[in-house]
Scaffold this active site. Structure first.
Site, PDB file in Angstrom:
ATOM      1  N   ASP A 157      -9.422   6.013  -1.463  1.00  0.00           N
ATOM      2  CA  ASP A 157      -8.307   6.614  -2.199  1.00  0.00           C
ATOM      3  C   ASP A 157      -8.878   7.358  -3.415  1.00  0.00           C
ATOM      4  OD1 ASP A 157      -9.048   4.627  -3.927  1.00  0.00           O
ATOM      5  OD2 ASP A 157      -7.037   3.824  -4.237  1.00  0.00           O
ATOM      6  N   CYS A 186     -13.631   2.134 -14.194  1.00  0.00           N
ATOM      7  CA  CYS A 186     -14.084   3.528 -14.045  1.00  0.00           C
ATOM      8  C   CYS A 186     -12.849   4.433 -13.996  1.00  0.00           C
ATOM      9  CB  CYS A 186     -14.922   3.660 -12.777  1.00  0.00           C
ATOM     10  SG  CYS A 186     -15.802   5.224 -12.707  1.00  0.00           S
ATOM     11  N   CYS A 192     -18.055   2.220 -19.410  1.00  0.00           N
ATOM     12  CA  CYS A 192     -19.420   2.170 -18.877  1.00  0.00           C
ATOM     13  C   CYS A 192     -20.240   1.019 -19.478  1.00  0.00           C
ATOM     14  CB  CYS A 192     -20.126   3.499 -19.128  1.00  0.00           C
ATOM     15  SG  CYS A 192     -19.331   4.873 -18.288  1.00  0.00           S
ATOM     16  N   GLN A 216       1.118   7.131  -5.060  1.00  0.00           N
ATOM     17  CA  GLN A 216       1.779   7.956  -6.101  1.00  0.00           C
ATOM     18  C   GLN A 216       2.509   7.124  -7.146  1.00  0.00           C
ATOM     19  OE1 GLN A 216       1.330  11.247  -5.577  1.00  0.00           O
ATOM     20  NE2 GLN A 216       0.861  11.278  -3.418  1.00  0.00           N
ATOM     21  N   THR A 217       2.342   5.812  -7.167  1.00  0.00           N
ATOM     22  CA  THR A 217       3.105   4.971  -8.096  1.00  0.00           C
ATOM     23  C   THR A 217       2.177   3.944  -8.736  1.00  0.00           C
ATOM     24  OG1 THR A 217       4.905   5.179  -6.488  1.00  0.00           O
ATOM     25  CG2 THR A 217       5.258   3.630  -8.270  1.00  0.00           C
ATOM     26  N   CYS A 271     -25.439   3.491 -11.665  1.00  0.00           N
ATOM     27  CA  CYS A 271     -24.628   4.700 -11.791  1.00  0.00           C
ATOM     28  C   CYS A 271     -25.450   5.872 -12.347  1.00  0.00           C
ATOM     29  CB  CYS A 271     -23.439   4.428 -12.701  1.00  0.00           C
ATOM     30  SG  CYS A 271     -22.388   5.865 -12.900  1.00  0.00           S
ATOM     31  N   GLU A 295       0.828  -1.216   0.000  1.00  0.00           N
ATOM     32  CA  GLU A 295       0.000   0.000   0.000  1.00  0.00           C
ATOM     33  C   GLU A 295       0.858   1.262   0.000  1.00  0.00           C
ATOM     34  OE1 GLU A 295      -3.012   0.316  -0.669  1.00  0.00           O
ATOM     35  OE2 GLU A 295      -3.696  -1.741  -0.482  1.00  0.00           O
ATOM     36  N   TYR A 300      -6.118   6.121   4.984  1.00  0.00           N
ATOM     37  CA  TYR A 300      -6.270   5.148   3.909  1.00  0.00           C
ATOM     38  C   TYR A 300      -5.475   3.869   4.182  1.00  0.00           C
ATOM     39  CZ  TYR A 300      -5.339   2.584  -0.234  1.00  0.00           C
ATOM     40  OH  TYR A 300      -5.190   1.536  -1.095  1.00  0.00           O
ATOM     41  N   LEU A 304      11.485   4.760  -6.978  1.00  0.00           N
ATOM     42  CA  LEU A 304      10.061   4.895  -6.638  1.00  0.00           C
ATOM     43  C   LEU A 304       9.711   6.331  -6.231  1.00  0.00           C
ATOM     44  CD1 LEU A 304       9.126   1.734  -4.519  1.00  0.00           C
ATOM     45  CD2 LEU A 304       8.188   2.382  -6.718  1.00  0.00           C
ATOM     46  N   GLY A 305      10.751   7.086  -5.793  1.00  0.00           N
ATOM     47  CA  GLY A 305      10.513   8.474  -5.394  1.00  0.00           C
ATOM     48  C   GLY A 305       9.780   8.577  -4.061  1.00  0.00           C
TER      49      GLY A 305
HETATM   50 FE1  SF4 Z   1     -17.878   4.483 -13.762  1.00  0.00          FE
HETATM   51 FE2  SF4 Z   1     -20.504   4.741 -13.765  1.00  0.00          FE
HETATM   52 FE3  SF4 Z   1     -19.237   4.268 -16.043  1.00  0.00          FE
HETATM   53 FE4  SF4 Z   1     -19.379   2.348 -14.182  1.00  0.00          FE
HETATM   54  S1  SF4 Z   1     -21.061   3.242 -15.342  1.00  0.00           S
HETATM   55  S2  SF4 Z   1     -17.579   2.936 -15.364  1.00  0.00           S
HETATM   56  S3  SF4 Z   1     -19.280   3.567 -12.297  1.00  0.00           S
HETATM   57  S4  SF4 Z   1     -19.054   6.100 -14.764  1.00  0.00           S
END
Ligand code: SF4
Length: 391
Positions: A177, A231, A238, A81-82, A247, A76, A159, A119-120
């Site tokens: 995150d 996403c 989508c 950042q990587t 969604c 983690e 996190y 890795l910085g």
């Molecule tokens: Fe993201 Fe909504 Fe598209 Fe699924 S449907 S990839 S949650 S924007």
């Protein structure tokens, strides 16, 4: 035996009852969710669809499917950042040298920095070392098991604590995150600026509501995996999204979410001094007074400072004005919101000056030996820019 006095159902009453049942269940579900002030996502279906997608589609990563809190923690902090692709080799190599907290506690910081090189964000490994030292010294080598206790360790924020506690110990706490924020913002079509206090509260609330408390580790990983592989910030998939039906922003320009304020970059200008001799390249030892702290570096200074002052510091002399200085171009580098332009200069000190080298703060390092040191990223960029043969 009790008699059943109900009349037998006709086909007409059957279908009317069915319709009434479905209608009243729907009304109940919506009014329940609306009463909570949330969009009517069916949480049970959402969780089960997301988890079943995750089970079938999760990437095969070396730090996945382990219950070892040390390995989860290490992965983690490496992943902050990587990218995953970069982390895989670093993680595998690090674990082969240092398989547990006690091994890290026994190691020299230089050994760890060397494995981290590239890795910085080196404060991550320094804090990891401090935390492992503390666990070894004060906690008998046992990593704390709750998110609250994990957060007491150096470098462990909300996190990371939630990730370790949920994945290794099954604590019902949500990880939030950048990936998770993006997914939540899109699921609920949330349009407030992502770093605002209101937005933080919104993400915390929604992440906690959606969390599958029976499988928090898998659920958290599934949300992050969805953000990383489906996403995504650009071109979200989508059409094949496993939770697309829940969604609110699907088909409504989801790429515009989450809303982010424009980054304000600060333009900064440095100078770098390249000194090559038959002994190698002049480097400045790690120091808290360097521009990029606690790393080996090609000597750098602010634009307003004089190259001659750096030469005087390196060779304990005031005769810098007699040296010829050549401009070698410049490199660009960015650290968070800083855009740094570094002008590179070179000089060739004579033997008399070389003998006066300030060895406490500087060292000539042969080009072949540079890989054993942890150079800062700016210095590596400068190295690419210059001829790496001794004069
Ligand atoms: Fe993201 Fe909504 Fe598209 Fe699924 S449907 S990839 S949650 S924007």
């Amino acid at each position: 035996m009790r008699k059943d006095h109900r009349k037998p159902d006709t086909p007409a009453t059957n279908s009317r009852q069915m319709f009434q049942n479905i209608y009243s269940r729907l009304i109940f579900r919506c009014s329940f969710l609306i009463s909570l002030g949330v969009t009517p996502i069916d949480r049970y279906d959402f969780k089960s669809q997301l988890l079943s997608w995750y089970t079938q589609n999760k990437r095969d990563l070396p730090f996945r499917d382990t219950g070892d809190a040390y390995k989860i923690w290490l992965s983690e902090i490496m992943l902050q950042q990587t990218t995953v692709a970069t982390v895989i080799d670093y993680y595998t190599r690090f674990v082969s040298y240092f398989p547990n907290v006690l091994a890290v506690a026994k190691a020299d910081e230089d050994q760890l920095l060397n494995l981290w090189q590239g890795l910085g964000y080196y404060s991550r490994i320094r804090n990891f070392k401090k935390a492992c030292d503390y666990i070894s010294r004060e906690l008998d080598g046992k990593i704390p098991q709750s998110a609250a206790a994990l957060k007491e360790l150096p470098g462990v924020g909300d996190y990371t604590a939630a990730a370790i506690a949920s994945i290794a110990y099954g604590e019902a706490v949500a990880t939030i995150d950048g990936n998770v924020k993006r997914v939540i913002a899109r699921l609920f079509c949330y349009k407030k600026e992502i770093t605002s206090r209101e937005a933080t509260e919104f993400f915390n609330q929604k992440a906690a509501e959606l969390l599958d408390k029976k499988a928090p580790g898998d659920f958290n990983q599934a949300m992050m995996e969805l953000g990383a592989t489906v996403c995504m910030p650009k071109n979200p998939k989508c059409q094949t999204c496993p939770v697309g039906e829940f969604c609110e922003s699907r088909g409504k320009n989801p790429e515009s979410l989450p809303v982010k304020a424009k980054t304000k970059y600060i333009d900064t200008h440095y100078k770098a001094l390249v000194v090559k001799t038959t002994d190698g390249l002049l480097l400045k030892r790690p120091s808290s007074t360097s521009l990029i702290k606690n790393m080996w570096e090609i000597p750098c200074l602010y634009q307003s400072e004089a190259i001659g002052d750096m030469i005087a510091k390196a060779f304990k002399t005031k005769t810098s004005e007699t040296l010829q200085i050549t401009a070698l171009g410049s490199v660009r580098h960015a650290i968070t919101n800083k855009r740094i332009t570094t002008a590179i200069f070179a000089t060739n000190p004579n033997q008399r000056l070389i003998k006066r080298l300030n060895k406490k703060d500087f060292e000539f390092v042969a080009f072949d030996d540079l890989s054993r040191l942890t150079l800062n990223t700016l210095s590596k960029k400068i190295l690419k820019h210059i001829d790496k043969t001794a004069p």
